[in-house]
Write an enzyme that holds these catalytic residues in place. Structure first.
Site, PDB file in Angstrom:
ATOM      1  N   HIS A 281      15.379 -18.480  -6.001  1.00 31.47           N
ATOM      2  CA  HIS A 281      16.640 -18.003  -6.563  1.00 31.47           C
ATOM      3  C   HIS A 281      17.800 -18.350  -5.630  1.00 31.47           C
ATOM      4  O   HIS A 281      17.608 -18.561  -4.428  1.00 31.47           O
ATOM      5  CB  HIS A 281      16.590 -16.499  -6.767  1.00 31.47           C
ATOM      6  CG  HIS A 281      15.687 -16.076  -7.876  1.00 31.47           C
ATOM      7  ND1 HIS A 281      15.721 -14.811  -8.406  1.00 31.47           N
ATOM      8  CD2 HIS A 281      14.722 -16.733  -8.561  1.00 31.47           C
ATOM      9  CE1 HIS A 281      14.822 -14.702  -9.365  1.00 31.47           C
ATOM     10  NE2 HIS A 281      14.196 -15.862  -9.474  1.00 31.47           N
TER      11      HIS A 281
ATOM     12  N   CYS B  48      15.305 -10.339  -5.264  1.00 31.96           N
ATOM     13  CA  CYS B  48      16.400 -10.726  -4.370  1.00 31.96           C
ATOM     14  C   CYS B  48      17.016  -9.501  -3.701  1.00 31.96           C
ATOM     15  O   CYS B  48      17.393  -9.556  -2.533  1.00 31.96           O
ATOM     16  CB  CYS B  48      17.450 -11.520  -5.130  1.00 31.96           C
ATOM     17  SG  CYS B  48      16.851 -13.151  -5.645  1.00 31.96           S
TER      18      CYS B  48
ATOM     19  N   GLU C 107      20.153 -16.535  -4.331  1.00 31.46           N
ATOM     20  CA  GLU C 107      20.307 -15.625  -3.198  1.00 31.46           C
ATOM     21  C   GLU C 107      19.316 -15.957  -2.083  1.00 31.46           C
ATOM     22  O   GLU C 107      19.672 -15.924  -0.904  1.00 31.46           O
ATOM     23  CB  GLU C 107      20.075 -14.169  -3.632  1.00 31.46           C
ATOM     24  CG  GLU C 107      21.016 -13.679  -4.699  1.00 31.46           C
ATOM     25  CD  GLU C 107      20.458 -13.816  -6.110  1.00 31.46           C
ATOM     26  OE1 GLU C 107      20.724 -12.913  -6.923  1.00 31.46           O
ATOM     27  OE2 GLU C 107      19.781 -14.821  -6.399  1.00 31.46           O
TER      28      GLU C 107
ATOM     29  N   CYS D 237      18.373  -9.834  -8.932  1.00 30.84           N
ATOM     30  CA  CYS D 237      17.149  -9.235  -9.475  1.00 30.84           C
ATOM     31  C   CYS D 237      16.529  -8.343  -8.395  1.00 30.84           C
ATOM     32  O   CYS D 237      16.967  -8.344  -7.240  1.00 30.84           O
ATOM     33  CB  CYS D 237      16.168 -10.328  -9.914  1.00 30.84           C
ATOM     34  SG  CYS D 237      15.412 -11.233  -8.537  1.00 30.84           S
TER      35      CYS D 237
END
Length: 149
Positions: A56, A89, A58, A86
């Site tokens: 992801h 993360c 992040e 999410c």
């Protein structure tokens, strides 16, 4: 929520990262980590390219920032991300001890606030939501609209 110029500036950079993801046919989320007014980490979703569900935006930005600083704690840094993190993360953000988390659009299906009423971040972290929310949400709407055609 009142947006300040610095938050808008760095969110625009995160939006540029999201556009890169969009162009690469990845879910268009972008992130940057800032320390003392300087970008030290950036990333966008790479889950398709890397065939890795953990890739992801992040995670990419946090890893880059930690490598830049030579340590795992980012306690003097701010993360700017175009969409609410999410829960995965959010856990990484908590472990990295980021000072501030600034995000644009909410994620009502997979955002961390959907799963917990308690913040998963470090107790001293400050969360700012809704910075350039419409611009961040529009990139996501456009991407998924294109996918559904």
């Amino acid at each position: 929520m009142i947006e300040n110029d610095e938050d808008r500036h760095f969110m625009k950079v995160a939006i540029d990262e999201a556009r890169r993801a969009y162009e690469e046919d990845e879910v268009p989320i972008g992130a940057v980590v800032v320390s003392k007014g300087r970008i030290i980490g950036r990333g966008h979703n790479l889950t398709e390219k890397l065939n890795d569900v953990t890739a992801h935006a992040e995670m990419q930005a946090i890893t880059a920032a930690a490598n830049y600083l030579g340590g795992k704690y980012l306690d003097d840094c701010t993360l700017y991300v175009t969409v609410e993190p999410c829960i995965m993360c959010a856990g990484a953000i908590g472990w990295s001890q980021l000072k501030r988390i600034v995000y644009g659009a909410p994620d009502t299906k997979r955002g961390f606030t959907t799963f917990t009423s308690r913040t998963p971040f470090h107790p001293k972290s400050v969360v700012v939501s809704g910075v350039m929310e419409e611009e961040c949400a529009e990139i996501m709407r456009s991407f998924f609209s294109r996918k559904r055609k």
